[in-house]
Design an enzyme around this catalytic site. Structure first.
Site, PDB file in Angstrom:
ATOM      1  CG  ASP A 225      -6.800   7.540  -2.109  1.00  0.00           C
ATOM      2  OD1 ASP A 225      -5.708   8.131  -2.197  1.00  0.00           O
ATOM      3  OD2 ASP A 225      -6.940   6.499  -1.437  1.00  0.00           O
ATOM      4  N   GLY A 226      -5.757   8.529  -4.996  1.00  0.00           N
ATOM      5  CA  GLY A 226      -5.078   7.952  -6.140  1.00  0.00           C
ATOM      6  C   GLY A 226      -4.431   6.644  -5.721  1.00  0.00           C
TER       7      GLY A 226
ATOM      8  CG  HIS B 286      -4.513   2.708   3.694  1.00  0.00           C
ATOM      9  ND1 HIS B 286      -5.298   2.140   2.722  1.00  0.00           N
ATOM     10  CD2 HIS B 286      -3.522   3.377   3.048  1.00  0.00           C
ATOM     11  CE1 HIS B 286      -4.803   2.427   1.519  1.00  0.00           C
ATOM     12  NE2 HIS B 286      -3.734   3.179   1.694  1.00  0.00           N
TER      13      HIS B 286
ATOM     14  CG  ASP C  31      -4.750   9.191   1.435  1.00  0.00           C
ATOM     15  OD1 ASP C  31      -4.316   9.757   0.408  1.00  0.00           O
ATOM     16  OD2 ASP C  31      -5.081   7.990   1.443  1.00  0.00           O
TER      17      ASP C  31
ATOM     18  CG  ASP D 246      -7.606   2.813  -1.179  1.00  0.00           C
ATOM     19  OD1 ASP D 246      -6.600   3.206  -1.788  1.00  0.00           O
ATOM     20  OD2 ASP D 246      -7.734   1.653  -0.744  1.00  0.00           O
TER      21      ASP D 246
ATOM     22  CD  GLU E 217      -3.319  10.898  -3.872  1.00  0.00           C
ATOM     23  OE1 GLU E 217      -4.391  11.518  -3.786  1.00  0.00           O
ATOM     24  OE2 GLU E 217      -3.059   9.908  -3.156  1.00  0.00           O
TER      25      GLU E 217
END
Length: 346
Positions: A203-204, A322, A268, A332, A244
């Site tokens: 994740d970024g 999320h 995501d 995250d 990302e």
């Protein structure tokens, strides 16, 4: 005092009564993939389907994860055979003699190149040992030390291939060569899916994406307190897409350095999946130019990602961000922690 109506009492009893644990039948590959609450429904969608993949779970979240990881809709990029062919293919017919073997001149050049590479490798090892002895930390505490070069980055918009690009100056790409010895890695500490792919979440995170004062970080999650988890700031300009891309690059390099050849990257970011599984292939053919004739943004960073995929089979699994998915939530957190450490290069 009047008694409440019977219907209201029954409704209260229904709400307060302990719920029976419901089984969930996950069909990842079948006539109609999905999650079913009864075996007959599940059975209707797997009988007669060659290669059906299904499993029973006690929670809906586990069932959803199984479908996501095993669905045929997850793009898979196999770069193992391509790497072998590129390495073995001659550049021209004049360079090949004796029934397809390299000429003596090229064999000599190849041997010289191998010696040079060995020397560079030894120097890199000496450099890293020297830096380590001086107590200098080249990477975050979660990642083995490396000698990565600094790279400048262009600005991006969240989950979109377009952004502002005012700098056309060529920048050298520099892959983060991670010092992980496959022999020293305990593979039992890694999670695998049912197709024997290594499971990793990336994740970024970027605060104030595309604005002055933005801060960005990358997160790579292999498991709870895993020694290869990554949490560090973005290298270069802080943008969401850069975070990302760099997170995915870290994950693939670490996986390959640990001795894995099949990796399931859970992200995501649909932008990331599109880049790696579709867009990059076409951009490379066109000389890193988009269909509208504009140069590809983040070209150098994507070239590094492309190189990290060499020799691997990568399955790109999209997870909803999320939404309470443990792996995604942990990645995250790592990314947001890394963003706090971000410092602009000026």
């Amino acid at each position: 005092m009047p008694r409440p109506p019977l219907s209201r009492l029954l409704a209260v009893l229904k709400l307060t009564a302990p719920r029976k644990k419901m089984p969930y039948y996950a069909v990842a590959r079948g006539i109609k993939p999905g999650i079913y609450e009864s075996w007959p429904e599940c059975q209707k969608n797997i009988v007669g389907y060659a290669g059906a993949r299904y499993k029973k779970f006690s929670t809906e979240s586990e069932a959803k994860e199984f479908v996501q990881e095993n669905s045929l809709t997850c793009p898979v990029v196999d770069r193992r055979e391509a790497s072998k062919k590129e390495a073995s293919a001659p550049t021209s017919t004049s360079q090949v003699q004796n029934g397809g073997r390299l000429s003596p001149t090229l064999l000599e050049m190849k041997a010289s190149l191998k010696n040079l590479q060995k020397g560079v490798s030894q120097l890199r090892t000496q450099f890293e040992e020297y830096v380590a002895s001086r107590g200098t930390n080249l990477h975050s505490k979660h990642v083995p030390p490396s000698s990565a070069q600094k790279r400048r980055h262009e600005d991006d918009s969240d989950d979109d291939e377009s952004d502002d690009d005012d700098d056309d100056e060529a920048r050298p790409s520099s892959s983060k060569k991670l010092n992980v010895e496959a022999k020293s890695v305990d593979k039992s500490k890694f999670s695998m899916d049912s197709d024997e792919y290594l499971i990793v979440y990336t994740d970024g995170a970027c605060w104030m994406n595309g604005k002055q004062g933005a801060k960005a970080g990358v997160g790579v999650y292999f498991g709870p307190d895993h020694p290869l988890n990554v949490s560090e700031p973005v290298k270069g300009r802080a943008t969401n897409n850069m975070a990302e891309i760099q997170a995915a690059t870290y994950a693939l390099e670490l996986a390959q350095a640990a001795g894995f050849t099949k990796v399931a990257v859970h992200t995501d970011s649909q932008f990331m999946i599109n880049c790696a599984s579709s867009w990059m292939k076409n951009w490379k053919k066109k000389g890193w130019v988009k269909s509208d004739g504009e140069p590809v943004k983040n070209k150098e960073e994507l070239i590094v990602l492309d190189a990290a995929m060499e020799g691997l089979v990568v399955k790109w699994v999209h997870v909803k961000g999320h939404a309470g998915h443990e792996g995604n939530e942990e990645a995250d957190k790592l990314a947001r922690q890394g963003a706090k450490l971000y410092k602009s290069e000026g």
